[in-house]
Design an enzyme around this catalytic site. Structure first.
Site, PDB file in Angstrom:
ATOM      1  N   GLU A 218      51.236  24.063 -21.285  1.00 45.54           N
ATOM      2  CA  GLU A 218      49.828  24.258 -20.946  1.00 45.54           C
ATOM      3  C   GLU A 218      49.513  25.708 -20.586  1.00 45.54           C
ATOM      4  OE1 GLU A 218      47.467  21.828 -20.986  1.00 45.54           O
ATOM      5  OE2 GLU A 218      48.895  20.301 -21.620  1.00 45.54           O
ATOM      6  N   GLU A 240      41.764  29.914 -18.121  1.00 43.18           N
ATOM      7  CA  GLU A 240      41.738  29.659 -19.553  1.00 43.18           C
ATOM      8  C   GLU A 240      41.559  30.975 -20.304  1.00 43.18           C
ATOM      9  OE1 GLU A 240      39.190  26.889 -22.685  1.00 43.18           O
ATOM     10  OE2 GLU A 240      39.146  26.474 -20.541  1.00 43.18           O
TER      11      GLU A 240
END
Length: 640
Positions: A218, A240
């Site tokens: 991730e 992100e």
């Protein structure tokens, strides 16, 4: 005016979520993951974010090439009605004079029902696994501190700060060893001891290997040219990619105050009034206000903290706590990853048929199954996770059995028939109760397996559910010593063989003032019991020739002579089986415009179409409203 009261009847628990009609698909609209739409008469659910123009039902080579999954037959309904869009709203039932009659309940009555509906083993186990410690304890955690909680000490014994630095040499500076220990401290079930003989040390090792492998996928660098192996490149990203805290317009479509997600988890704003962006942050890349809100509530007891300051999920120990939160919390019908790894979740036959078995692969299905799982070959991202898990397992001394399923190719989704389908949210109970006012509203909420604004994990949300869906309800408190009526409640089996003995219990009955109650049971003809004035009823059933429904009544009375009653329906199986319906009841036929009171036969049983406002559903789609078989048949029909 005489106050109108109703008796709360404890119905059977709804142990799986239903698929309800959805709004029509709009080709110009984006949809967040979990959205349900109707397209060409079929019901689809978004597996992840859907961009405009990505039409459901498109033929693709692989399951992960489309963001949609088919979940059933559907029908178009009006858009969101305040409950997430998962259930159509019938016309509001009103008395003949056009007014709405107030309905009075006591807070004790509602609290008792909330307790009774959530008092079952599976719920207790999950609640224990998601319990949290006070933040004062968490803030006091330091590496090597003698007073650290026991589960923190276990992690310290398996992973020192120098080992943490070795495993995550490229990590962003916001991630720290102390932050990991604080995240563990917040969730006492993580790396905890077990009273049933399970090996806590081995489970903790496997937990760390599992979580770290997913961290590497991730938030990893995924740069093969580096001297550090890819499995040691986790925690590179804390935000992100492509996003920063000044950027607008990200992941905030559900901030709209006209939708229920925006009402329940109201978004924070910048100085100019624009909504904050809830892009991925932390080791799990937590996204969207409907995830930040519940996480904030679990961490701080309020949704406001992280909705107003989402940057804390990146800049504090919450960057790792958010990943532990995701690891320990179930997402029905998915179990939690913790329960997959520690063996609490055991697949049933349906799970096994779908390839859902204990092992690392099931945790990938939980995290990102819509993208990575179900294909004929292992998806590249899933293969990365497998590779990283093997490395971390080797590092922590975790044996990998030859038969452990590490990947998820060919693995189907968790669904409502599986062992993980625990209902954890409150939804309006659409049942029709003839003796209740305002058109037979149930004045109850039920547990469902899909997300709503009301959580069974949050005490008092049952009352909030009642207040939201039934604004005519007036909740009375004891307030100054005025005696309030007791609450009558019966628990016990819903079906038994003729001639057998069953036990019914009134133990969930209660008095708002906490005073003793007296009990009086009333039995139907043919049934018998040695005593009728105790909290439990030892009932001997008759032996009918055919299946027969019995109603057992209980009246509880408090010291002030106030009484309340409840009934319990019990189907007694007859020697000859089901009752043959009268010949003049025609067979049920889907789509027939049945009228209120009209009777049909289906599967050897007779049914009557409910009165307005429920009559229209009798003609609804069979998957939902076929008498005795549809997922919501009891909303439309009365079984005779």
């Amino acid at each position: 005016m005489k106050k109108n009261r109703i008796t709360l009847l404890l119905a059977g628990l709804m142990l799986s979520g239903h698929l309800w009609a959805a709004e029509a698909y709009d080709i110009n609209k984006s949809y967040p993951g979990g959205s349900q739409v109707n397209y060409n008469g079929q019901l689809f659910e978004a597996k992840w974010w859907v961009n405009p123009g990505q039409t459901p039902g498109t033929t693709v080579a692989n399951e992960w090439d489309t963001p949609w999954k088919l979940i059933g037959e559907g029908e178009v309904t009006p858009p969101d009605n305040g409950n997430g869009g998962d259930k159509p709203t019938p016309p509001t039932p009103t008395p003949p004079d056009g007014g709405t009659t107030p309905v009075y309940m006591s807070q004790a009555e509602l609290a008792a029902k909330e307790k009774a509906l959530t008092d079952f083993p599976a719920m207790a186990v999950v609640k224990a696994s998601i319990a949290t410690r006070d933040n004062l304890v968490v803030e006091a955690v330091q590496p090597g501190r003698a007073d650290n909680p026991d589960n923190v000490k276990l992690v310290e014994s398996l992973l020192s700060e120098s080992q943490f630095n070795y495993l995550f040499p490229l990590r962003a500076p916001e991630y720290s060893y102390r932050g990991l220990l604080q995240a563990v401290a917040k969730f006492p079930a993580l790396c905890s001891d077990y009273s049933d003989g399970r090996d806590a040390d081995a489970i903790c090792r496997k937990t760390l290997a599992t979580m770290f492998a997913h961290f590497a996928q991730e938030t990893g660098g995924h740069e093969s040219w580096r001297p550090e192996a890819e499995w040691r490149q986790a925690l590179v990203h804390v935000r992100e990619m492509g996003w920063n805290e000044t950027m607008r317009g990200g992941y905030n479509a559900e901030c709209n105050p006209t939708v229920w997600q925006g009402q329940q988890w109201p978004c924070g704003t910048f100085d100019n009034g624009e909504f904050k962006s809830y892009f991925g942050r932390g080791a799990k890349q937590l996204s969207y206000n409907y995830n930040y809100g519940p996480f904030s509530d679990a961490m701080f007891g309020t949704v406001r903290t992280l909705l107003d300051k989402p940057e804390l999920v990146a800049d504090s120990w919450l960057n790792l706590a958010s990943a532990v939160f995701f690891y320990t919390y179930p997402q029905p019908p998915k179990p939690s990853m913790l329960h997959v790894i520690d063996g609490t979740w055991q697949p049933n036959d349906h799970d096994k048929q779908n390839g859902l078995v204990p092992g690392f692969g099931a945790t990938t299905q939980i995290i990102n199954g819509g993208v990575e799982c179900g294909g004929k070959v292992e998806h590249g991202q899933s293969q990365n996770r497998i590779n990283y898990y093997r490395e971390f397992a080797n590092y922590f001394g975790v044996p990998i059995p030859a038969d452990e399923v590490l990947g998820c190719k060919g693995m189907k989704y968790f669904d409502e028939k599986g062992a993980g389908a625990l209902p954890i949210n409150w939804e309006q109970d659409w049942s029709y109760v003839a003796e209740n006012p305002n058109g037979g509203k149930s004045y109850a909420c039920k547990l469902v397996g899909y997300q709503t604004r009301f959580s069974a994990f949050k005490e008092g949300d049952y009352t909030r559910c009642i207040q939201h869906f039934y604004p005519e309800v007036v909740i009375e408190d004891n307030g100054g010593g005025t005696n309030q009526p007791p609450v009558a409640s019966i628990t016990g089996p819903a079906q038994a063989e003729g001639g057998s003995k069953v036990t019914l219990s009134a133990q969930h009955s209660s008095d708002p003032e906490g005073k003793p109650l007296t009990y009086a049971w009333v039995l139907p003809a043919g049934a018998s019991a040695p005593v009728l004035d105790q909290v439990t009823l030892e009932l001997t059933l008759p032996k009918p020739a055919t299946d027969t429904k019995l109603d057992i009544k209980l009246t509880v009375t408090d010291e002030g002579s106030l009484s309340r009653s409840a009934s319990h329906a019990l189907l007694v199986k007859g020697e000859e089986g089901g009752v043959t319906p009268p010949d003049d009841y025609p067979a049920y036929k889907e789509g027939t415009p049945y009228k209120a009171g009209e009777r049909v036969s289906n599967g050897g049983v007779s049914y009557e179409c409910k009165p307005h406002p429920y009559t229209g559903w009798c003609a609804g789609a069979a998957w939902a409203y076929e008498p005795g078989k549809g997922t919501a048949w009891s909303d439309a029909w009365i079984k005779l």
